[in-house]
Design an enzyme around this catalytic site. Structure first.
Site, PDB file in Angstrom:
ATOM      1  N   SER A  91       0.855  -1.185   0.000  1.00 50.86           N
ATOM      2  CA  SER A  91       0.000   0.000   0.000  1.00 50.86           C
ATOM      3  C   SER A  91       0.886   1.228   0.000  1.00 50.86           C
ATOM      4  O   SER A  91       1.788   1.341   0.844  1.00 50.86           O
ATOM      5  CB  SER A  91      -0.911   0.014   1.233  1.00 50.86           C
ATOM      6  OG  SER A  91      -1.446   1.312   1.451  1.00 50.86           O
ATOM      7  N   GLY A  92       0.632   2.137  -0.924  1.00 53.79           N
ATOM      8  CA  GLY A  92       1.430   3.361  -0.983  1.00 53.79           C
ATOM      9  C   GLY A  92       1.208   4.262   0.212  1.00 53.79           C
ATOM     10  O   GLY A  92       2.170   4.754   0.839  1.00 53.79           O
ATOM     11  N   SER A  93      -0.063   4.525   0.573  1.00 51.00           N
ATOM     12  CA  SER A  93      -0.330   5.430   1.696  1.00 51.00           C
ATOM     13  C   SER A  93       0.189   4.844   3.001  1.00 51.00           C
ATOM     14  O   SER A  93       0.748   5.561   3.842  1.00 51.00           O
ATOM     15  CB  SER A  93      -1.836   5.725   1.795  1.00 51.00           C
ATOM     16  OG  SER A  93      -2.577   4.548   2.000  1.00 51.00           O
ATOM     17  N   GLY A 259      -1.988   5.230  -2.922  1.00 52.90           N
ATOM     18  CA  GLY A 259      -0.814   5.050  -3.775  1.00 52.90           C
ATOM     19  C   GLY A 259      -1.016   3.985  -4.822  1.00 52.90           C
ATOM     20  O   GLY A 259      -0.655   4.169  -5.991  1.00 52.90           O
ATOM     21  N   THR A 260      -1.623   2.843  -4.418  1.00 55.14           N
ATOM     22  CA  THR A 260      -1.832   1.773  -5.399  1.00 55.14           C
ATOM     23  C   THR A 260      -2.871   2.177  -6.446  1.00 55.14           C
ATOM     24  O   THR A 260      -2.775   1.766  -7.600  1.00 55.14           O
ATOM     25  CB  THR A 260      -2.256   0.472  -4.694  1.00 55.14           C
ATOM     26  OG1 THR A 260      -3.293   0.750  -3.750  1.00 55.14           O
ATOM     27  CG2 THR A 260      -1.076  -0.173  -3.987  1.00 55.14           C
TER      28      THR A 260
END
Length: 348
Positions: A91-93, A259-260
């Site tokens: 996960s980006g965040s 982010g994803t």
């Protein structure tokens, strides 16, 4: 005399999405890698995820990131991601929040200027570039998971909506990508509940019809995400901006664009021939927060020759609170099933 179970937490947010970073109170987990530790939590100790994302301690809109030792010597620290849908491998965040929390708490030494290091997620190593100004973490750039288009402009009949056109990208999980305008949305905050209902109906229809398989990982579970795409505005020769909203099944519209979700958009833009290496896309949420994804290049991978997009995601996280959370197992609203064997305790 009784035992009190406690957890040490740093609550953070990136773009409005709250990530609870668990820095202490959990015993060492079995497993030789971060991925194996994640699988143990998922299969044998899911009570931790449910405890921190359900009442009275949390809400399903939050995420949880558990700090664990890295197995790869190149990584400083490992982390496991927990969300309402389960255990995403990336996960980006959550990565932006975790990296910020590690620096601001001193678990990774903070240096003025630009510093680089590696973290280990269940998906593997993640390169981090942190920008520190006047002693504060002002931005985190993390490597996005290699992303590709699995399905392009398919159609499905959704009972409450009619025929819906969608694409599917993999960017750390499988994402349905839909045009917000085609579904009558402008991606404003007052549409949040309607967006959740619409996305839930589409995701359930897709899950009923078919599953998805990653070219290297195989079956990674049913499609859990949907990303609403607004019109793209070309701000500069190499910079685009688009309103966006990401849905996590069941029932959650993320406060950030994720982010994803941003990585999935870059994969689609490349698939349609509308982006070049070095181009960036800023996705803007219902709350006007944003992440910036940069398209770095393409690799051809897998037996079917998938064009896999290399990318990075940049955002900023904020520390909300540092706390010691007491796990009250005698509270009728709290279930401690599956917790005692992973939580450290101390006598009172």
């Amino acid at each position: 005399m009784k035992d009190q179970l406690t957890l040490q937490l740093l609550d953070t947010h990136a773009g409005g999405d709250v990530s609870r970073i668990v820095t202490g109170g959990v015993d060492p987990l079995p497993g030789d890698t971060v991925r194996q530790k994640m699988e143990y939590l998922r299969d044998d100790a899911d009570g931790l995820r449910r405890l921190l994302l359900e009442e009275p301690y949390g809400a399903p809109e939050m995420s949880v990131d558990l700090i664990v030792p890295a197995s790869d010597p190149r990584a400083e620290i490992g982390y496991i991601i927990m969300e309402v849908m389960g255990y995403p491998i990336y996960s980006g965040s959550n990565t932006i929040c975790t990296a910020t929390a590690l620096l601001e708490s001193g678990l990774i030494a903070k240096r003025e200027g630009l510093q680089s290091f590696m973290l280990e997620s269940p998906a593997g190593l993640v390169h981090i570039d942190a920008r520190v100004e006047n002693g504060r973490v002002e931005a985190i750039t993390c490597g996005g998971l290699p992303s590709y288009i699995d399905t392009y402009r398919a159609s499905i009949h959704v009972p409450s909506l009619g025929d819906v056109t969608y694409s599917v990208a993999y960017s750390g999980g499988f994402y349905a990508l839909v045009d917000a305008r085609e579904l009558g949305f402008h991606l404003t905050r007052d549409e949040e509940a309607d967006l959740a209902r619409c996305a839930g109906a589409i995701v359930e229809a897709i899950q009923t019809r078919r599953g998805f398989s990653h070219y290297a990982l195989g079956d990674v579970g049913p499609l859990p995400f949907l990303h609403f795409m607004g019109p793209e505005e070309r701000v500069a020769d190499d910079y685009y901006r688009s309103r966006s909203a990401t849905y996590v099944h069941p029932g959650v519209i993320c406060r950030s664009t994720t982010g994803t979700g941003t990585s999935a958009r870059l994969a689609l833009m490349h698939h349609e021939g509308r982006i070049r290496p070095g181009d960036r896309l800023e996705t803007v949420s219902l709350r006007e927060s944003g992440f910036v994804g940069e398209f770095l290049g393409v690799d051809t991978l897998g037996e079917r020759g998938h064009d896999v997009v290399r990318n990075t995601i940049t955002g900023k996280a904020h520390i909300l609170a540092r706390s010691e959370t007491v796990v009250n197992c005698d509270d009728p609203m709290v279930s401690c099933a599956g917790l005692h064997h992973i939580l450290s305790s101390r006598s009172l």
